[in-house]
Design an enzyme around this catalytic site. Sequence first.
Site, PDB file in Angstrom:
ATOM      1  N   ASP A 247       7.953   8.397  -3.989  1.00 33.69           N
ATOM      2  CA  ASP A 247       7.948   7.559  -2.801  1.00 33.69           C
ATOM      3  C   ASP A 247       9.334   7.710  -2.169  1.00 33.69           C
ATOM      4  OD1 ASP A 247       6.272   4.748  -1.909  1.00 33.69           O
ATOM      5  OD2 ASP A 247       8.294   5.027  -1.136  1.00 33.69           O
TER       6      ASP A 247
ATOM      7  N   GLN B  22       6.830  -4.127  10.038  1.00 35.33           N
ATOM      8  CA  GLN B  22       5.701  -4.663  10.811  1.00 35.33           C
ATOM      9  C   GLN B  22       6.085  -5.082  12.231  1.00 35.33           C
ATOM     10  OE1 GLN B  22       4.470  -7.651   7.971  1.00 35.33           O
ATOM     11  NE2 GLN B  22       4.028  -6.078   6.433  1.00 35.33           N
TER      12      GLN B  22
ATOM     13  N   HIS C 224      -1.274  -7.707  10.535  1.00 38.94           N
ATOM     14  CA  HIS C 224       0.158  -7.940  10.295  1.00 38.94           C
ATOM     15  C   HIS C 224       0.989  -6.737  10.734  1.00 38.94           C
ATOM     16  CE1 HIS C 224      -1.030  -5.331   7.156  1.00 38.94           C
ATOM     17  NE2 HIS C 224       0.049  -5.452   6.422  1.00 38.94           N
TER      18      HIS C 224
ATOM     19  N   THR D 101       0.859  -1.194   0.000  1.00 41.05           N
ATOM     20  CA  THR D 101       0.000   0.000   0.000  1.00 41.05           C
ATOM     21  C   THR D 101       0.887   1.234   0.000  1.00 41.05           C
ATOM     22  OG1 THR D 101      -1.655  -1.306   1.144  1.00 41.05           O
ATOM     23  CG2 THR D 101      -1.991   1.066   1.129  1.00 41.05           C
ATOM     24  N   HIS D 102       1.491   1.520  -1.166  1.00 45.92           N
ATOM     25  CA  HIS D 102       2.353   2.686  -1.321  1.00 45.92           C
ATOM     26  C   HIS D 102       1.754   3.694  -2.298  1.00 45.92           C
ATOM     27  CE1 HIS D 102       6.387   1.885   0.612  1.00 45.92           C
ATOM     28  NE2 HIS D 102       5.703   0.801   0.903  1.00 45.92           N
TER      29      HIS D 102
ATOM     30  N   SER E 171     -10.955 -10.632   6.458  1.00 45.14           N
ATOM     31  CA  SER E 171     -10.622 -10.294   5.073  1.00 45.14           C
ATOM     32  C   SER E 171      -9.536 -11.264   4.639  1.00 45.14           C
ATOM     33  CB  SER E 171     -10.116  -8.850   4.999  1.00 45.14           C
ATOM     34  OG  SER E 171      -9.548  -8.614   3.739  1.00 45.14           O
TER      35      SER E 171
ATOM     36  N   SER F  26      -2.489  -6.278   2.283  1.00 46.65           N
ATOM     37  CA  SER F  26      -2.824  -6.496   0.878  1.00 46.65           C
ATOM     38  C   SER F  26      -2.102  -7.679   0.247  1.00 46.65           C
ATOM     39  CB  SER F  26      -2.531  -5.219   0.087  1.00 46.65           C
ATOM     40  OG  SER F  26      -1.182  -4.830   0.273  1.00 46.65           O
TER      41      SER F  26
ATOM     42  N   TRP G 293       1.542  -0.192   8.330  1.00 49.25           N
ATOM     43  CA  TRP G 293       1.349   1.136   8.919  1.00 49.25           C
ATOM     44  C   TRP G 293      -0.057   1.689   8.677  1.00 49.25           C
ATOM     45  CZ3 TRP G 293       3.007   3.512  12.818  1.00 49.25           C
ATOM     46  CH2 TRP G 293       2.798   4.880  12.976  1.00 49.25           C
TER      47      TRP G 293
ATOM     48  N   GLU H 260      -5.405   3.182  10.755  1.00 48.15           N
ATOM     49  CA  GLU H 260      -6.852   2.989  10.648  1.00 48.15           C
ATOM     50  C   GLU H 260      -7.421   2.462  11.966  1.00 48.15           C
ATOM     51  OE1 GLU H 260      -7.103   0.588   7.090  1.00 48.15           O
ATOM     52  OE2 GLU H 260      -6.266   2.245   5.903  1.00 48.15           O
TER      53      GLU H 260
ATOM     54  N   TRP I 187     -12.414  -9.077   0.538  1.00 45.77           N
ATOM     55  CA  TRP I 187     -11.982  -7.676   0.722  1.00 45.77           C
ATOM     56  C   TRP I 187     -13.063  -6.946   1.519  1.00 45.77           C
ATOM     57  CZ3 TRP I 187      -7.279  -5.867   0.062  1.00 45.77           C
ATOM     58  CH2 TRP I 187      -7.044  -4.478   0.027  1.00 45.77           C
TER      59      TRP I 187
HETATM   60  C1  U2F Z   1       2.768  -2.344   3.027  1.00 48.87           C
HETATM   61  O1  U2F Z   1       1.499  -2.550   3.568  1.00 48.87           O
HETATM   62  P1  U2F Z   1       0.249  -3.522   3.359  1.00 48.87           P
HETATM   63  O2  U2F Z   1      -0.462  -3.166   2.133  1.00 48.87           O
HETATM   64  O3  U2F Z   1       0.570  -4.952   3.496  1.00 48.87           O
HETATM   65  O4  U2F Z   1      -0.623  -3.186   4.702  1.00 48.87           O
HETATM   66  P2  U2F Z   1      -1.198  -1.844   5.293  1.00 48.87           P
HETATM   67  O5  U2F Z   1      -0.193  -0.757   5.375  1.00 48.87           O
HETATM   68  O6  U2F Z   1      -1.844  -2.231   6.552  1.00 48.87           O
HETATM   69  O7  U2F Z   1      -2.285  -1.408   4.249  1.00 48.87           O
HETATM   70  C2  U2F Z   1      -3.333  -2.239   3.865  1.00 48.87           C
HETATM   71  C3  U2F Z   1      -4.393  -1.328   3.261  1.00 48.87           C
HETATM   72  O8  U2F Z   1      -5.331  -2.131   2.571  1.00 48.87           O
HETATM   73  C4  U2F Z   1      -6.638  -1.808   3.035  1.00 48.87           C
HETATM   74  C5  U2F Z   1      -6.448  -1.265   4.429  1.00 48.87           C
HETATM   75  C6  U2F Z   1      -5.122  -0.517   4.324  1.00 48.87           C
HETATM   76  O9  U2F Z   1      -5.350   0.802   3.872  1.00 48.87           O
HETATM   77  O10 U2F Z   1      -7.552  -0.454   4.770  1.00 48.87           O
HETATM   78  N1  U2F Z   1      -7.495  -3.005   3.064  1.00 48.87           N
HETATM   79  C7  U2F Z   1      -8.802  -2.863   2.758  1.00 48.87           C
HETATM   80  O11 U2F Z   1      -9.287  -1.763   2.470  1.00 48.87           O
HETATM   81  N2  U2F Z   1      -9.613  -3.978   2.795  1.00 48.87           N
HETATM   82  C8  U2F Z   1      -9.128  -5.193   3.113  1.00 48.87           C
HETATM   83  O12 U2F Z   1      -9.916  -6.138   3.099  1.00 48.87           O
HETATM   84  C9  U2F Z   1      -7.758  -5.332   3.458  1.00 48.87           C
HETATM   85  C10 U2F Z   1      -6.951  -4.209   3.422  1.00 48.87           C
HETATM   86  C11 U2F Z   1       3.817  -3.047   3.888  1.00 48.87           C
HETATM   87  F1  U2F Z   1       3.608  -4.401   3.841  1.00 48.87           F
HETATM   88  C12 U2F Z   1       3.762  -2.534   5.318  1.00 48.87           C
HETATM   89  O13 U2F Z   1       4.720  -3.171   6.094  1.00 48.87           O
HETATM   90  C13 U2F Z   1       3.957  -1.006   5.340  1.00 48.87           C
HETATM   91  O14 U2F Z   1       3.790  -0.514   6.645  1.00 48.87           O
HETATM   92  C14 U2F Z   1       2.937  -0.355   4.402  1.00 48.87           C
HETATM   93  C15 U2F Z   1       3.105   1.154   4.300  1.00 48.87           C
HETATM   94  O15 U2F Z   1       4.370   1.487   3.807  1.00 48.87           O
HETATM   95  O16 U2F Z   1       3.014  -0.913   3.088  1.00 48.87           O
END
Ligand code: U2F
Length: 448
Positions: free
Chosen positions: A115, A367, A342, A19-20, A298, A272, A345, A350, A324
Site C-alpha cells: 500500500d 473525502q 462520504h 477499503t485498502h 446501506s 465501510s 474514492w 463506482e 450492506w
Molecule cells: C477509505 O474508504 P471507505 O471504505 O470508507 O469508502 P470507499 O472508498 O467509498 O469504499 C467503500 C467500498 O465499500 C463498498 C463500496 C466501496 O467499494 O462498493 N460497499 C459495498 O459494497 N456495500 C455497501 O453497502 C457499502 C460499501 C477511506 F475512508 C476513503 O477516504 C478513501 O478514499 C478510501 C480509498 O483509499 O479508503
Amino acid sequence: FQREQASKHIAVLAFPFGTHAAPLLNLVLRLSQACPDTVFSFLSTKQSNSSTFPVKLDKVKPFNVWDGLPEGYRFGGNPHEPVGYFLKAVPGNFTKVLDKAVAETGKRIDCLITDAFYAFGADVADELNVPWVALWTAGPRALFVHIDTDSIRRHVGINGSQDKPLDFLPDFSGLCVADLPDGIASGDLDAPIPALLHKMGQALPRATAIAANSYEDLDNTVVNILKQRFKLYLNVGPFNLVSSSTVDDSHGCLEWLSKNEPASVVYISFGSVITPPPHELQALCEALEECEFPFLWSFRGNPEKDLPQGFLARRRSKGKIVPWTPQQKILEHPSVGVFISHGGWNSVLESIVGGVPMIFRPFFGDQGLNTRTVEAVWGFGLGLEGGTLTKEGAMKALKLTLCSEQGKKMRDRIGVQKLLAYNALKPNGSSVENFKTLVKVASVRLIA
Ligand code: U2F
C-alpha cells in the site's frame, strides 16, 4: 499453494483498514493472471485477511501479521484508534512475517508491492534489492497534495485561514485550504495518520512504480504532474471495472430497485466505517420524508435504534434500509438517480461507472478534497451547504440533482466520465497498457 511449480515470489503488504486491502488484492489477482508462474504472499492482519479473501486461492497466500492491539483491547468506537496501534507495530510485524513467507514458499522475494501508505517499503525493498511497487488506493489529486505538502505549507502557512484559495496549484481553482485532508496545512500535523502521509509523500519518489486506482482522463493535469514527480506513475483502474467478485444481494436490493422508476432512487452509503452523528441522521430522515423520494440506504449501525422513532414504519413503502448492499451493482442499476456518499474514492469511481451524480457529506482524509473536486472541477456532484447534513440542505441538494436542469447536466457530465473510464479498460486502452508496463516492472528482477 503450488510451492514446487511456482518459480517466482512477490510479497504484498496491505493496509488493513477502510477499503485498502480489497483493491490491493484486486491488483494482485490481475498480476497473478498475467504472471501464472508467480506466487504471491499477501500480508495483512487476521481480521483484514478473513474479510478480504473470499476463497482459498492457489497462487495468492494470505499471511497474518500482528494488529498491534494491546491484550484485551476493546474497540471503543473511534476508528482511528486501532489504526494508531497498528502503525506502532509496523514495519516489525511485517518484516517478521516476510521471513516466514520466504521460509514457507522456499523462494526469495523478487518484488515488493505495498500500500502506498507504507514509506518503509522503500527501505525494505532496498534491503531485499528488489523493485518496490506502491499502490495508491485514492485519487490522483489526494496523492499530489501529499507529495507537495511541504510546498503547500510554505504557501498557506500552518493552521492559518481555512478560506485561502489553492489556486497556486494546477487545476485547483475553486478549492481552498479547508478542502485539504487534515494534517496537510491544518489540524494536528503530528497525529499518526498525517505523520504517516507526510513520510509517504517523501518516500514515494523512491518507488520503482506507483500504481493507482484511476484512469488517465480523470484529473489529467494532476496526472501529468505526478508522471513528472515519480519514476513511473501508472493509472490502472478503475478497479471496479475489472473486479470479478460475485454479487451478494442477500437483501434483495436489486429486485427492489427494479420496482422503481428510472433515475428516481436516492442511494445512501457512507462507506465501510462511518455513521453520521445522530442529529444529521435525523435531518436526513426528515428530508427523505418530506421530499418523498424512494431511497435505498446501506446503514452502518442499528436502524431501529439510531433512526428517528417511527421513521422505518412510515417509510417502509418508499424506502429500504439494509446493513450492506452490492454497491457497484446498485450504482449501475438504471433506477438509481443520485448517490449520497462520504466521498470515499472507491465510491466516487463506482458512481462514475454507474453514471450517477453524487451528493457528499465528507468526514475525513481525502473525502473533502474529493467532494470539492467533483463539485468545482468535474461538475458531477454537490457538497452540502455548511458541509454537514441539515434537513433544508439535504432537500435542496436532492431536488437539485433529481429534478432540475442542473442535475441533468451533472448526469451528462458523469456519463462522459463513464465512457472514458470504460475506454481506459478496452483492449489497448490506457489502463490496459499501463498494466502491461506494471507487469514488466514486477518481473524485472525475475527476468534478470
Ligand atoms: C477509505 O474508504 P471507505 O471504505 O470508507 O469508502 P470507499 O472508498 O467509498 O469504499 C467503500 C467500498 O465499500 C463498498 C463500496 C466501496 O467499494 O462498493 N460497499 C459495498 O459494497 N456495500 C455497501 O453497502 C457499502 C460499501 C477511506 F475512508 C476513503 O477516504 C478513501 O478514499 C478510501 C480509498 O483509499 O479508503
